[in-house]
Design an enzyme around this catalytic site. Structure first.
Site, PDB file in Angstrom:
ATOM      1  N   CYS A 166     -15.220   0.169  -4.275  1.00  0.00           N
ATOM      2  CA  CYS A 166     -16.476   0.099  -3.518  1.00  0.00           C
ATOM      3  C   CYS A 166     -17.302   1.336  -3.851  1.00  0.00           C
ATOM      4  O   CYS A 166     -17.880   1.977  -2.979  1.00  0.00           O
ATOM      5  CB  CYS A 166     -16.233  -0.042  -2.022  1.00  0.00           C
ATOM      6  SG  CYS A 166     -15.178   1.230  -1.295  1.00  0.00           S
TER       7      CYS A 166
ATOM      8  N   ASP B 138       0.855  -1.183   0.000  1.00  0.00           N
ATOM      9  CA  ASP B 138       0.000   0.000   0.000  1.00  0.00           C
ATOM     10  C   ASP B 138       0.893   1.235   0.000  1.00  0.00           C
ATOM     11  O   ASP B 138       1.953   1.241   0.656  1.00  0.00           O
ATOM     12  CB  ASP B 138      -0.927   0.021   1.227  1.00  0.00           C
ATOM     13  CG  ASP B 138      -2.122   0.935   1.015  1.00  0.00           C
ATOM     14  OD1 ASP B 138      -3.222   0.408   0.751  1.00  0.00           O
ATOM     15  OD2 ASP B 138      -1.964   2.171   1.084  1.00  0.00           O
TER      16      ASP B 138
END
Length: 429
Positions: free
Chosen positions: A359, A263
């Site tokens: 999402c 990340d």
């Protein structure tokens, strides 16, 4: 506390959120710290009113005839708690901690209004500027889809097949309302709460401490399943965050092969280490430095991009974010997504898969991103998403919106999950 005191507290929290433009969770936490006399049941009920009010902000305000925190708090109880104006006023009568009851004008407004007659944007419970975005994606179903994004969510779990099976976990969770999820083979669902109730604290369960399951929305589980991760593969989770999909992929791979979890903000990776220890996922390497990715270029069977996005698909769980979202934030996310796609593609080997997940329910972050990427990158082509869905979820075609060439969309109204988008692109050369 009686309902009147809980309603007064919820209105106070809603005022704090509106005044300071802060997340609901922070406002509720601060209220609890300054009102330590409130028990767990009181705090849960207050939180329910706050979150119901934020989910149903447009319709609650419209029903009562105002958009103040007071109107939204009262409207939430009328819409979600099976109260009527009359029963609510009767309940508040004589409660010195309650807000003033509904007055004559409010009672007249409520009596004259039927939500079925409200403007579309009110019934969809969304900001005005988001209505065209929803209509672009869902066409005539956009109001129904928006309303589903404003409903109370279930609590979804994923069984860690490295340590347990679904029957074993369901037996451990007996009495919580847990049932098998409708779509995934390893999912468990605890239905949405009712009224002042609260979901069980599943993370206090011995089965959780033993790593038998993780909390994960079924839509996120589906996205992990669709990647096709299998034992022996080399997989890069490029935007791994706290590791929910990393752990799901590792279990699907039966701890064989290798997963690299990365990340760009290494602080997001911190929770993963405890989750890995508890779950016994042993084929995961956490890479926090960009330089560590260089050796993976052109080597990965699968590169998963769980892209940063507006989170519009999670409005059921984070309804306060719905009202803070702006067009500028959407534009910033679109730029980030394009840049991540262009960076992550280098790690896919010829014949490998680039899986893109958000999402969000907005085309600008989903279908449009895939079309733009394919226009500028000729070495990738989309898989047949209809065939991919059929391969993984045979007989459940109605649960998703499928564009064979561009991707798969999940929504609360269609699939019962949070809103998710998944697209898979094969590297041809």
């Amino acid at each position: 506390m009686r309902l009147g005191g809980r309603l007064a507290a919820a209105i106070e929290v809603l005022e704090d959120i509106e005044r300071r433009h802060r997340p609901a969770a922070d406002a509720l936490k601060d209220w609890g710290l300054s009102h330590r006399f409130a028990g767990a049941g009181d705090r849960a009920a207050i939180g329910n009113i706050v979150y119901d009010g934020l989910r149903r902000k447009r319709s609650a305000g419209w029903l009562v005839g105002d958009d103040t925190p007071r109107a939204i708090g009262f409207g939430a109880l009328l819409l979600e708690w099976r109260e009527t104006a009359e029963t609510l006023n009767a309940t508040l009568e004589g409660d010195k901690f309650a807000p003033p009851p509904l007055d004559a004008d409010e009672l007249a407004t409520i009596a004259s209004r039927n939500l079925a007659d409200a403007p579309d944007v009110v019934r969809a419970d969304c900001p005005d500027w988001c209505a065209p975005l929803l209509e672009q994606v869902f066409g005539p179903d956009w109001v129904e889809e928006g309303a589903a994004l404003a409903a109370r969510p279930p609590l979804d779990l994923r069984v860690n097949t490295l340590r347990a099976d679904r029957a074993k976990v369901l037996a451990e969770l007996e009495g919580t309302g847990a049932v098998a999820s409708p779509l995934t083979a390893n999912g468990i669902r605890i239905p949405p709460i009712d009224g002042s109730g609260r979901h069980p604290n599943v993370q206090a369960e011995p089965a959780f401490q033993k790593g038998w399951f993780e909390v994960q929305d079924e839509g996120s589980q589906i996205a992990a399943d669709l990647t096709g991760a299998a034992p022996g593969m080399q997989v890069l989770d490029y935007c791994a965050g706290a590791g929910g999909k990393t752990l799901a992929l590792s279990a699907a791979m039966e701890n064989r092969g290798q997963i690299f979890a990365h990340d760009s903000e290494k602080g997001r990776l911190a929770p993963m280490f405890e989750r890995l220890r508890r779950s016994e996922n042993r084929n995961v390497q956490v890479l926090s430095k960009p330089a560590e990715l260089e050796r993976l270029e052109g080597q990965m069977d699968i590169v998963l991009i769980d892209a940063p996005c507006t989170g519009s698909g999670t409005w059921r769980r984070r309804p306060d974010a719905k009202w803070r979202l702006t067009q500028r934030q959407l534009d910033v996310r679109r730029g980030e997504q394009a840049a991540i796609l262009d960076a992550a593609k280098a790690h896919v080997k010829p014949g490998g898969l680039l899986a893109y997940v958000t999402c969000s329910v907005f085309d600008a972050e989903n279908r449009d991103q895939i079309e733009a990427f394919l226009a500028r990158e000729k070495r990738f082509e989309p898989v047949d998403h209809a065939a991919l869905w059929q391969q993984n979820f045979s007989g459940k075609a109605d649960a998703a919106r499928i564009d064979p060439a561009r991707g798969i969309s999940l929504t609360p109204a269609r699939s019962g999950t949070d809103g998710f988008f998944f697209a898979a692109l094969r590297r041809t050369a």
